[in-house]
Write an enzyme that holds these catalytic residues in place. Structure first.
Site, mmCIF file in Angstrom:
data_model
loop_
_atom_site.group_PDB
_atom_site.id
_atom_site.type_symbol
_atom_site.label_atom_id
_atom_site.label_comp_id
_atom_site.label_asym_id
_atom_site.label_seq_id
_atom_site.Cartn_x
_atom_site.Cartn_y
_atom_site.Cartn_z
ATOM 1 C CD GLU A 162 -3.253 -5.615 0.162
ATOM 2 O OE1 GLU A 162 -2.382 -6.151 0.888
ATOM 3 O OE2 GLU A 162 -3.213 -5.652 -1.087
ATOM 4 C CD GLU A 304 3.356 -2.394 -2.737
ATOM 5 O OE1 GLU A 304 3.486 -1.459 -3.533
ATOM 6 O OE2 GLU A 304 4.320 -3.068 -2.315
#
Lengths: 337, 337
Positions: A162, A304
């Protein structure tokens, strides 16, 4: 994370114990192998491909100054992912995983890029200090989009990452409400707040928490405090579990999505492999509540999907142990004297 | 493991801090990246290939019943490596590393196999309970063979593994003599001794230790108690360091070889990346003495280089961070608000 022994478990245990190595000598790799068998309902799943899907979205609560970075960074980082320059990209290259990038709801105008998957629910959530971050319809649309995204993905193992300035605040509030854990222990510096920033974030989150009941169900917590990237990741986890695939759970934000997914469908837990322990202090709190022992502990706190990616080779090795390693019998190796 | 700051260190620190991530957010991966820069004397070394060399040899002390497995297993496992069925083979496949197998001194007749590298010093060491395990000439020949073997290897990063029934005993005695650590804390169950076996091993090692002075130099300890696989691995580490390549140090046995290499050439330490913490209890003792923080902690205790292999993707990712990840400037990403 401990299920009662089943026929599958004893089959896998016997398979592992017959491999050419001392009993238990591969430690946590053996535990991971057992989890892979449970997730896939197969004693020796062959797992050779891995894809990371990064969900990006913005958060209304960022307006309260809860992050060290400006909101524009979400959008800038989406472009960085698309150009291959972020940590997630270079780690994916290093471990042989592919990457997809999803706009789940980045602030501003839609980002036009041929490689970006446009699934934006809205240009960021509303400010959860004042009102619910999203409507039930938005939540359900995001979850549905996440489910659909994994249906299109042929990889054997799925990682979800994310990007969203302010999303440690969202994850903190979700975990606080769903697990009924003290708020203070879940609040961290995120991307790197200084002491004054941390004090401000703590005050904002306390006030945001007081807006709703002390404990909320998973779906309600997601509406009140979640982000579109978290909701879409929740849907992706539900879909991945439904398809019998192992999910490598990244750090603090991803684990908050996992909490919501478990709250909605407890059987999802069987498919979750916790990849790493984040340095964001709340992550250890949630992992402990889930009785989860992650594979890596590298003091990373980037998100991420970077932690999930670094655990993929260990997962692949655990799978290869099941499928490809010789037994004492097949290799003609003597057992203990 | 902590050197005074140098120009290279500050160049690398600045490079890492300019990457598109919060300061320090990649935790230990950043520390590994700094180690790689030091090992290669290059701010951003591109490290894309990895080879594991497995050294196999037998130990005279195995006759004293210090292992749960019979000595024949060394030879059987060499064939297993050559047929691709051992954990080291399947892990190497999972992480994209190549494997070489070296006969450093397996008991019995030479093993004839086209893929085996024959470097046997003798058909196993002598029994170090009674006499020195090897002569100085044998030791020097083994070290020289190890040095030569890495010269033939083009890989960017080198892993060394071992196979040798009885070699936790050899490693224990080397560490005890070189580091002057209490013997008891270094003795473990190896491949899986029961309580009676552990008591026997402890008594044998105590007696073997009493045969020589309380503290020995690295080269003397290697003669008195070492194995040909340990001596050859020492030479390989010396050669790899000389060529400016990072070495992924596996578990307990490999770390004993690293101790000898450091004793012979202290600068070698700069090239050693400690891959994992073994479940063999003595390993933590040696790591602490070296002030080393390994990358993985998966409760593995197999040897063969399996721990080194699983750390390779993390090392590759750390290198890729240095070489391929975008900077805030190059990606147009904003810094902290």
């Amino acid at each position: 994370m401990t299920d009662p022994p089943t026929d599958l478990d004893s089959t896998v245990r016997k398979l592992i114990d017959g491999k050419t190595k001392p009993l238990g000598a591969l430690g946590q790799v053996e535990s991971v192998a057992l989890q892979l068998a449970r997730a896939t309902a197969t004693p020796a799943p062959r797992l050779e491909s891995c894809e990371l899907t990064i969900f990006a979205a913005d958060h209304g609560i960022a307006a309260e100054g809860v992050s060290a970075y400006p909101q524009a960074v979400t959008r800038q980082m989406v472009l960085n992912f698309l150009h291959g320059g972020a940590a997630a990209n270079v780690f994916a290259g290093a471990v042989g995983a592919s990457v997809r990038v999803v706009d789940a709801g980045v602030a501003g105008d839609p980002i036009g890029h041929p490689d970006l998957l446009p699934r934006r629910i809205s240009a960021g959530t509303r400010n959860c200090l004042i009102e619910p971050a999203m409507t039930e319809t938005q939540r359900d649309n995001a979850i549905g989009a996440g489910r659909n995204l994994v249906e299109d993905c042929p990889a054997d193992v799925l990682c979800f990452g994310e990007m969203g300035i302010g999303n440690t605040s969202a994850a903190t509030l979700i975990a606080h409400k769903v697990l009924d854990l003290p708020l203070a222990g879940l609040i961290g510096r995120g991307t790197g707040l200084d002491d004054a920033g941390l004090a401000r974030k703590s005050a904002v989150l306390k006030a945001a928490s007081e807006r709703t009941a002390p404990v909320l169900g998973a779906e309600a917590a997601l509406c009140e405090y979640g982000g579109f990237e978290i909701a879409m990741m929740t849907g992706a986890m539900l879909g991945a579990a439904r398809s019998g695939r192992p999910i490598l759970v990244d750090g603090f934000i991803s684990t908050s999505a996992a909490l919501v997914a478990i709250g909605m469908e407890p059987a999802v837990e069987r498919n979750l492999i916790f990849a790493h322990r984040s340095a964001e202090p709340g992550h250890s709190e949630i992992l402990e509540a889930l009785n989860a022992r992650p594979i890596l502990d590298l003091a990373m706190r980037l998100g991420e999907g970077t932690g999930a990616l670094l655990a993929w080779p260990v997962v692949r090795a655990a799978s290869a142990m099941l499928t490809d390693m010789a037994s004492f019998e097949s290799a003609g190796v003597s057992g203990p004297a």
